[in-house]
Motif scaffolding. Structure first.
Motif, PDB file in Angstrom:
ATOM      1  N   GLU A   1     -18.425   8.598  18.131  1.00  0.00           N
ATOM      2  CA  GLU A   1     -17.362   9.438  17.847  1.00  0.00           C
ATOM      3  C   GLU A   1     -17.437  10.923  17.756  1.00  0.00           C
ATOM      4  O   GLU A   1     -16.572  11.451  18.476  1.00  0.00           O
ATOM      5  CB  GLU A   1     -16.798   9.060  16.492  1.00  0.00           C
ATOM      6  CG  GLU A   1     -16.251   7.502  16.236  1.00  0.00           C
ATOM      7  CD  GLU A   1     -16.157   6.985  14.833  1.00  0.00           C
ATOM      8  OE1 GLU A   1     -16.644   7.560  13.915  1.00  0.00           O
ATOM      9  OE2 GLU A   1     -15.665   5.928  14.732  1.00  0.00           O
ATOM     10  N   ARG A   2     -18.486  11.559  17.271  1.00  0.00           N
ATOM     11  CA  ARG A   2     -18.583  13.023  17.506  1.00  0.00           C
ATOM     12  C   ARG A   2     -18.696  13.500  18.875  1.00  0.00           C
ATOM     13  O   ARG A   2     -18.300  14.528  19.150  1.00  0.00           O
ATOM     14  CB  ARG A   2     -19.893  13.183  16.767  1.00  0.00           C
ATOM     15  CG  ARG A   2     -20.198  14.684  16.351  1.00  0.00           C
ATOM     16  CD  ARG A   2     -21.842  14.931  16.272  1.00  0.00           C
ATOM     17  NE  ARG A   2     -22.642  14.966  17.258  1.00  0.00           N
ATOM     18  CZ  ARG A   2     -22.747  15.662  18.448  1.00  0.00           C
ATOM     19  NH1 ARG A   2     -21.897  16.968  18.225  1.00  0.00           N
ATOM     20  NH2 ARG A   2     -23.456  15.554  19.114  1.00  0.00           N
ATOM     21  N   GLN A   3     -19.205  12.741  19.605  1.00  0.00           N
ATOM     22  CA  GLN A   3     -19.166  12.916  21.279  1.00  0.00           C
ATOM     23  C   GLN A   3     -17.470  12.682  21.929  1.00  0.00           C
ATOM     24  O   GLN A   3     -17.632  12.779  23.124  1.00  0.00           O
ATOM     25  CB  GLN A   3     -20.137  12.207  22.054  1.00  0.00           C
ATOM     26  CG  GLN A   3     -21.638  12.536  21.366  1.00  0.00           C
ATOM     27  CD  GLN A   3     -22.595  11.668  22.329  1.00  0.00           C
ATOM     28  OE1 GLN A   3     -22.360  11.086  23.218  1.00  0.00           O
ATOM     29  NE2 GLN A   3     -23.971  11.690  21.827  1.00  0.00           N
ATOM     30  N   GLY A   4     -16.712  12.299  21.125  1.00  0.00           N
ATOM     31  CA  GLY A   4     -15.431  11.951  21.568  1.00  0.00           C
ATOM     32  C   GLY A   4     -15.169  10.914  22.208  1.00  0.00           C
ATOM     33  O   GLY A   4     -14.024  10.667  23.001  1.00  0.00           O
ATOM     34  N   LYS A   5     -15.992  10.010  22.297  1.00  0.00           N
ATOM     35  CA  LYS A   5     -16.127   8.651  22.686  1.00  0.00           C
ATOM     36  C   LYS A   5     -15.325   7.460  21.503  1.00  0.00           C
ATOM     37  O   LYS A   5     -14.949   8.241  20.757  1.00  0.00           O
ATOM     38  CB  LYS A   5     -17.477   7.962  22.963  1.00  0.00           C
ATOM     39  CG  LYS A   5     -17.769   9.083  24.214  1.00  0.00           C
ATOM     40  CD  LYS A   5     -19.252   8.531  24.400  1.00  0.00           C
ATOM     41  CE  LYS A   5     -19.792   9.479  25.845  1.00  0.00           C
ATOM     42  NZ  LYS A   5     -21.256   9.459  25.716  1.00  0.00           N
TER      43      LYS A   5
END
Lengths: 396, 396
Positions: free
Chosen positions: B359-363
């Motif tokens: 999630e932090r990586q925008g996935k």
């Protein structure tokens, strides 16, 4: 949620270390270890132990009526050293020093607090432990008992404590308080001697072992029994089964802790560590961290004693009679149960079972959970969070 | 709460047994085990295995474009038999038969589902397992490798599966789905071959092993290493370390189950059983229940293989490169994580760590927990409760 937990543990660590610092640096309560011997003890299983010697210590003063006694019963890898220090420069005080002492939850200005080593204590070679078990000399042979020592139960631990108290003329317990295996003894006390026990506190405890926990305990025995040096319990003339004992102590250490605290304390796992890639038997910093302290403590332990302790715990059903309900039916004491929410070893459902049954019997058990990230060890390290509950329960 | 859980498990058991009955009695999907061999495999650690042979099986038909492939990766004590039966009268179908088959969540009318045995499979002596590991013959010596077999990692399991798929001309995976150790392989697939993997499902899984779990896994290795028959891995000419292997399998069995289900299935603990009082080495019905099935399965397992599997799991950090974040940075697949709420072995926080980082990586990882009372085994036995989620994820 894990971030919240990490924050909480940081806070706890801070508070605990501050607490320990403040209290141990200023005025340590100095205590001494004593020894008690009696003869011809008949176990619950009907065997006779010709001579039993156990260590004990106390904090506070016994009053003239001998009615201000609080008995502390110890956990699996513990001993009688519940509070204070043997010498002012001891690194650590007894395990529950945060709640036992002058003005503390268990107030030694008011109560005579006493604690004894159990039979078959895990660490008979610790100079601060005095116990009788398979490593003791069998008077009939002049050799250590080994597996000839009779199987003992939690009730036997209680009966030995009873003899100690009788020898001091104590016939009433204001309270009995214990954590983990100590909680089993505390509950058993309130059933074996219901007219003696006014208050019972079970910390991270259970009313009876269930199949899952009996199995979990058995895994603690296996590394010792597999160690070739164990030699079916007959090793006192040769090499002790220290590698097996080390594995057992490491397993207990890991299972008594919750992942959050263990991961905070242990080294961070390495990515593709060379040694671990070279052989499945090579260690890693994470494993070194776990096993190093266990290897250090192993020579103080005894493989057979650990097997006897495992069996004593496996056999526990409060009252040792028919079932949990019939055991609990004998309880007259006020009871307080304090399991730890994140305990993975004796999970809170075990304490709840006893509480539910006591409620069904119309008694009024108190129940609160200890919050924390230590897991089972919250019963030791997070106990200050229940100091007020304990104090109220004991003093009201 | 425990009563509610007991009710739920009764319901589940009923539904499951009905489900299995309905499906296996009517028209079992018949499958066959195949074998794949290739030469000169270089491990992640840089060692060469001259010849690798692994078993595999498949369900459904590979389409002309070879783009309807779903790979199933197996758990620690599992093998390629994920669904169907080898013969109509097999007692049980493959472990995920409830979700793999015609019209099921993983629909074999649409997809070509393939699964292979891993390297160093735990049960190399199971006639339905084909694997390469320490028990295999080292072509250089004509003798079993023993500890000369190179340490292998989850990435190596993935790379061997890659060779198998390449041999079939498969260059795209519609999805890779695995439970427990299979989930590690599924995630590793999405990092090792990010352009091949369209969907990744991690059931009761983790993104990386933490210190606590690495320690827990080490306890599985210890009984084998303590068994005198293990002989530092060199036992293929003599007695196998079956007592150690039995202890290890029993430990895995108990830890993979939650107390609620274990206590429902195991015998009720006896009060003061005579045999257990006579010797600490005597068994009890509860222990017999746990160890009997492990002793039966032990001859099919291999002590060294178990040690290699433990090490492969201990070394897992998705991507095997720097840290979890840099591994997950390579993921292009859609991802779904399905940990089990009551899992005591790979607790949900482990899957959450990977999800949080993705999630932090925008996935946009999907996350749902499997409810149940089996514990870790909810990933197998309660998976029907996530059939709709799985189907939607795979088919959308």
């Amino acid at each position: 949620m894990q971030r919240t937990m990490i924050f909480i543990v940081s806070l706890f660590t801070l508070l605990l270390s501050y607490g320990c610092h403040a209290q141990t640096e200023t005025e340590p309560m100095l205590v001494e270890k004593n020894s008690f011997t009696f003869t011809d003890y008949t176990t619950l299983g009907g065997e006779v132990i010709p001579e039993v010697t156990v260590g004990w210590e106390s904090y506070g003063e016994l009053n003239a009526d001998k009615d201000n006694v609080i008995l502390i019963t110890h956990f699996f890898s513990g001993n009688s050293h519940a509070a204070g220090k043997y010498a002012a420069d001891d690194v650590l005080p007894g395990y529950w020093d945060a709640i036992i002492g002058p003005g503390k939850a268990i107030d030694t200005n008011k109560y005579f607090v006493i604690s004894s080593d159990t039979l078959v204590n895990a660490f008979p070679h610790d100079p601060n432990v005095i116990t009788t078990g398979p490593a003791s000399i069998n008077p009939a042979t002049g050799e250590p008992y080994g597996l000839d020592f009779p199987v003992v139960t939690i009730r036997d631990f209680v009966n030995v404590q009873y003899e100690l108290l009788q020898s001091m003329g104590i016939t009433k317990l204001h309270a009995v308080v214990g954590a983990s295996m100590g909680s089993l003894q505390a509950l058993e006390w309130s059933i074996a001697y219901p007219d003696m026990v006014e208050r019972m506190v079970s910390v991270i405890g259970a009313g009876a072992m269930d199949a899952w926990t009996i199995m979990a305990l058995e895994h603690w025995a296996r590394p010792i029994r597999h160690d070739p040096n164990w030699n079916n319990g007959d090793y006192y003339d040769g090499e002790a089964p220290l590698t097996g004992v080390t594995s057992t102590l490491a397993m207990i250490t890991q299972q008594a802790m919750h992942p959050v605290i263990m991961n905070l304390r242990a080294p961070k796992p390495e990515v593709l560590p060379q040694a671990a890639l070279e052989s499945v038997t090579n260690s890693t910093p994470v494993l070194d961290y776990l096993f190093a302290s266990s290897a250090t403590r192993a020579p103080l332990a005894d493989g057979n004693h650990l097997l006897y302790l495992v069996r004593a715990n496996q056999l526990f059903v409060a009252g040792h009679n028919n079932d949990l309900a019939s055991g609990l039916a004998k309880v007259k004491a006020k009871t307080l149960f304090l399991p730890a929410t994140n305990d993975l070893l004796l999970q809170p459902y075990l304490a709840k079972q006893a509480v539910t049954e006591l409620e069904r019997q119309g008694k009024a058990p108190q129940y609160e959970e200890i919050e924390g990230v230590w897991g089972h060890l919250d019963g030791l390290f997070s106990i200050p969070s229940k100091a007020a509950t304990l104090k109220a329960f004991i003093e009201e």
